[in-house]
Design a protein around this motif. Structure first.
Motif, PDB file in Angstrom:
ATOM      1  N   GLN A  13     -17.173  -4.225 -12.712  1.00 35.97           N
ATOM      2  CA  GLN A  13     -17.364  -5.667 -12.610  1.00 35.97           C
ATOM      3  C   GLN A  13     -18.492  -6.033 -11.642  1.00 35.97           C
ATOM      4  N   ALA A  67     -10.713   6.225  -1.242  1.00 35.89           N
ATOM      5  CA  ALA A  67     -11.812   6.976  -0.622  1.00 35.89           C
ATOM      6  C   ALA A  67     -11.272   8.355  -0.267  1.00 35.89           C
ATOM      7  N   LYS A  75       1.390  -4.160  -4.666  1.00 38.30           N
ATOM      8  CA  LYS A  75       0.014  -4.614  -4.881  1.00 38.30           C
ATOM      9  C   LYS A  75      -0.915  -3.459  -5.289  1.00 38.30           C
ATOM     10  N   ARG A  76      -0.912  -2.366  -4.551  1.00 42.49           N
ATOM     11  CA  ARG A  76      -1.801  -1.255  -4.878  1.00 42.49           C
ATOM     12  C   ARG A  76      -1.169  -0.366  -5.959  1.00 42.49           C
ATOM     13  N   HIS A  94       0.852  -1.193   0.000  1.00 43.28           N
ATOM     14  CA  HIS A  94       0.000   0.000   0.000  1.00 43.28           C
ATOM     15  C   HIS A  94       0.883   1.236   0.000  1.00 43.28           C
ATOM     16  N   ALA A 130      -8.315 -14.588  -8.873  1.00 45.48           N
ATOM     17  CA  ALA A 130      -8.405 -15.880  -8.202  1.00 45.48           C
ATOM     18  C   ALA A 130      -8.747 -16.988  -9.202  1.00 45.48           C
ATOM     19  N   CYS A 148     -15.398 -10.461  -9.576  1.00 49.15           N
ATOM     20  CA  CYS A 148     -15.008 -10.083  -8.215  1.00 49.15           C
ATOM     21  C   CYS A 148     -14.507  -8.645  -8.173  1.00 49.15           C
ATOM     22  N   LEU A 187     -10.243  -2.909  -9.482  1.00 48.63           N
ATOM     23  CA  LEU A 187     -10.004  -2.109  -8.280  1.00 48.63           C
ATOM     24  C   LEU A 187      -8.506  -1.939  -8.018  1.00 48.63           C
ATOM     25  N   TYR A 188      -7.691  -2.833  -8.556  1.00 45.67           N
ATOM     26  CA  TYR A 188      -6.240  -2.757  -8.360  1.00 45.67           C
ATOM     27  C   TYR A 188      -5.504  -2.316  -9.621  1.00 45.67           C
ATOM     28  N   LEU A 217      -3.662 -10.986  -9.432  1.00 39.64           N
ATOM     29  CA  LEU A 217      -4.670 -11.001  -8.369  1.00 39.64           C
ATOM     30  C   LEU A 217      -5.896 -11.835  -8.709  1.00 39.64           C
ATOM     31  N   VAL A 258     -15.630   7.496  -3.621  1.00 42.59           N
ATOM     32  CA  VAL A 258     -15.128   6.156  -3.309  1.00 42.59           C
ATOM     33  C   VAL A 258     -14.967   5.359  -4.604  1.00 42.59           C
TER      34      VAL A 258
END
Ligand code: SF4
Ligand code: SF4
Ligand code: SF4
Ligand code: SF4
Ligand code: SF4
Lengths: 335, 286
Positions: A258, A59, A48-49, A30, A311, A224, A229-230, A309, A253
């Motif tokens: 998806q 946010a 990751k972020r 992060h 899954a 998902c 989001l990433y 990421l 936010v």
């Protein structure tokens, strides 16, 4: 060609100290303000972020007001004026900012928070050691591309080779003590899959809107949202009001196409009811709508986070090749 | 195993028992094991089943698919499918269960047998229209569910509150855990309702707790311990531990194990006018 100087870690740290705080990825990937001493330790590829978190966070407060007043006084959240250094920027993330500029810096609706961050933060790049989900090579750049950062740093014994990427970077480098001229290291090619056959034409993708391929791909996606989001280039958000003890805060936010609720209207109608229509939106937005609408831009930089990421081990580039194969097979059959 | 699976699936198409089959394949380009839907006997040759087939395919069955849909099922997947049928997501005839003898799947990050498989007490799917592989060779669990939750259950309420607060702290409300879950089958998820808004959109301690408590209660007596929620979480949150604690309670207090018995309803979902508890309007307890 590119300006390059050898700098010591100590001199670099001093120059950074004169500029402001350091922002860097923490051990969870992060982006945070660095609290330790010395230079932050970061991984060998993008964290990751995505880097966009520092510029357009997941946010962010827009304004707040006190509850239960007949004339609520709006207190807007003003942009930060803090200057600072971003450490450990990877070329794929820096390119993504270049794309986000089209959204957040386009007049007349300039995002003042984003602009302040863009103006006040200096991007110090770090050359990467690509991993097996990195795909920058698909976009014709590589792990030490200096073009979208201010300085690209190559770790060497007792310091760094600093390659200038921008005028801002050049000025910063002038402030680093004892920097000696060096020849710039050769640029490496970015990784790309061996099976890659090239991007489908944006217009052909658009024509394939009703194609059966989307339904075929659907089994491999659970919507998902991790991939969006990433993603460093995704920029969708929603606006919500949230109640706190004595006040209400209006927040911007992060959101994702998806999710089913993304397109659900007041009254319940939803134009994207199927899993396949949502995964299609992700691919068409990045690889058709953006290139069609913004000259030579593309909504992806090949960072590979969506691959790492997912899954369900989905690979957006394998999807693109499959879509391209099906479209071109049909074109050659004349159907 | 792969050959037997492919032969069976081909037969299902040829005898018109299925219109499509949800299964696993090794992606021809990336080499990764991914879910696939096939529509004809010729495509059966891409199907595989091995320890890398972690996903719960029962999640991918949709009521509006052209049925019957064949589904390759491990034990946990089959139990989830059983719950979905019991809850009227779709009729039993909509699916053809292709039960595979599961020896456990791996944690993709470490290649070790995944936690859920170490404690799995039912490796064969209860929905089994055809069975592939040797049922007697599936092996037994090496751990119990209790071993994973005893420590938490032993905490006092204050310690437990802190434990869960810390566990949920990194949650970003991405809802990947919800999307991965075969039993998160509500038409509109409570997270997406905004009148009233039960769970606030931005992550913070109060909304994190709200989301995770509601999520876990909605899974009481329904969670089959497939572990997909935890695997999908990009932040690596161990939110499924709470489902496990509740599953332990449910079995202890009600003797109920999810999805094992065909058509068995979890007590919370039943309405019985003769319920001995008076608050439901039934007769007073004697
Ligand atoms: S995709 Fe390329 S630029 Fe991005 S982290 Fe990987 S090697 Fe670096
Ligand atoms: S991360 Fe994978 S499963 Fe999730 S929405 Fe993206 S493609 Fe679908
Ligand atoms: S689509 Fe995937 S590879 Fe492309 S920028 Fe987004 S996360 Fe990175
Ligand atoms: S809550 Fe998690 S473990 Fe339980 S059924 Fe849903 S996805 Fe599987
Ligand atoms: S997947 Fe993880 S981060 Fe996302 S909502 Fe669930 S617990 Fe939170």
């Amino acid at each position: 060609m590119a300006d390059c100087k050898k700098v010591t870690e100590k001199a670099l740290l001093e120059a950074i100290g004169n500029t402001g705080p350091i922002f860097a990825p923490d051990s969870d990937g992060h982006w945070e303000k660095f609290q330790g001493s010395g230079l932050p330790r970061v991984g060998t590829v993008r964290p990751k972020r995505p880097l966009r978190d520092l510029f357009t966070p997941p946010a962010r407060e827009i304004a707040r007001w006190k509850k239960h007043l007949s004339q609520p006084q709006l207190e807007p959240n003003l942009p930060s004026t803090e200057h600072g250094i971003v450490w450990g920027v990877r070329p794929c993330d820096a390119r993504a900012l270049k794309w986000l500029d089209e959204i957040f810096l386009a007049p007349p609706h300039v995002d003042v928070h984003y602009k302040a961050r863009r103006d006040n933060l200096l991007l110090l790049g770090l050359a990467c050691e690509p991993n097996d989900t990195c795909n920058c090579g698909l976009f014709d750049y590589g792990p030490d591309d200096p073009t979208e950062v201010d300085l690209m740093l190559h770790p060497v014994d007792d310091g760094f080779l600093a390659v200038v990427g921008s005028e801002k970077g050049r000025q910063f480098l002038e402030g680093v003590a004892d920097a000696a001229d060096e020849s710039a290291p050769a640029l490496r090619d970015g990784p790309k899959p061996t099976w890659w056959t090239g991007f489908p034409e944006p217009a052909a993708l658009m024509d394939a809107f009703e194609h059966k391929v989307w339904d075929e791909l659907q089994a491999g996606c659970m919507n998902c949202g991790a991939c969006t989001l990433y993603c460093p280039t995704c920029q969708c958000f929603t606006i919500v009001d949230e109640a706190y003890k004595n006040e209400v805060r209006r927040l911007r936010v992060i959101d994702t196409c998806q999710h089913e609720a993304f397109t659900r209207m007041a009254g319940g109608h939803n134009p994207r009811t199927k899993f396949s229509s949502r995964l299609r939106q992700r691919i068409l937005h990045k690889f058709s709508y953006i290139p069609e609408r913004y000259d030579d831009k593309i909504g992806c930089t090949g960072c590979g986070r969506c691959i790492e990421l997912c899954a369900l081990r989905r690979n957006v580039f394998a999807d693109l090749n499959e879509i391209k194969r099906q479209i071109s097979e049909e074109a050659s059959c004349g159907t | 195993m792969n050959q037997a699976l492919r032969d069976e699936v081909r037969k299902l198409f040829e005898t018109e028992k299925v219109k499509s089959v949800l299964g696993y394949r090794q992606h021809p380009l990336t080499g990764e094991v991914t879910p696939v839907i096939i529509k004809s006997a010729d495509e059966a040759d891409q199907l595989i089943f091995d320890k890398r087939c972690v996903y719960n395919l029962s999640r991918a069955v949709l009521a509006d698919m052209d049925g019957p849909v064949g589904v390759v099922l491990k034990g946990c997947d089959g139990r989830a499918l059983n719950m979905r049928i019991t809850e009227n997501d779709f009729p039993r005839e909509h699916v053809v269960g292709i039960a595979v003898a599961c020896q456990g799947v791996v944690d993709t990050a470490t290649d070790d047998l995944s936690e859920r498989c170490q404690r799995c007490h039912m490796r064969m799917s209860p929905i089994a229209d055809v069975t592939i592989g040797d049922e007697s060779a599936v092996g037994k669990p090496t751990k119990t569910r209790a071993e994973f939750v005893d420590e938490i259950r032993a905490m006092n309420p204050k310690q437990r509150a802190t434990f869960w607060k810390d566990t949920f702290a990194p949650c970003t409300h991405c809802y990947a855990c919800r999307q991965a879950c075969p039993l998160c089958n509500c038409k509109v998820c409570i997270t997406d309702k905004n009148n009233p808004q039960w769970i606030e959109t931005s992550p913070k301690p109060s909304s994190n707790m709200m989301w995770h408590l509601i999520r876990a209660f909605h899974h009481a007596g329904r969670c089959v311990d497939c572990g997909e929620c935890e695997r999908a979480c990009p932040e690596g949150i161990k939110m499924h531990l709470l489902d496990l604690c509740i599953a332990e309670d449910v079995e202890e207090m009600f003797g109920f194990v999810t999805g094992v018995e065909d058509g068995a309803q979890w007590q919370f979902l039943l309405y019985d006018p003769n319920d001995p508890d008076s608050w439901l309007g039934g007769p007073e307890r004697g």
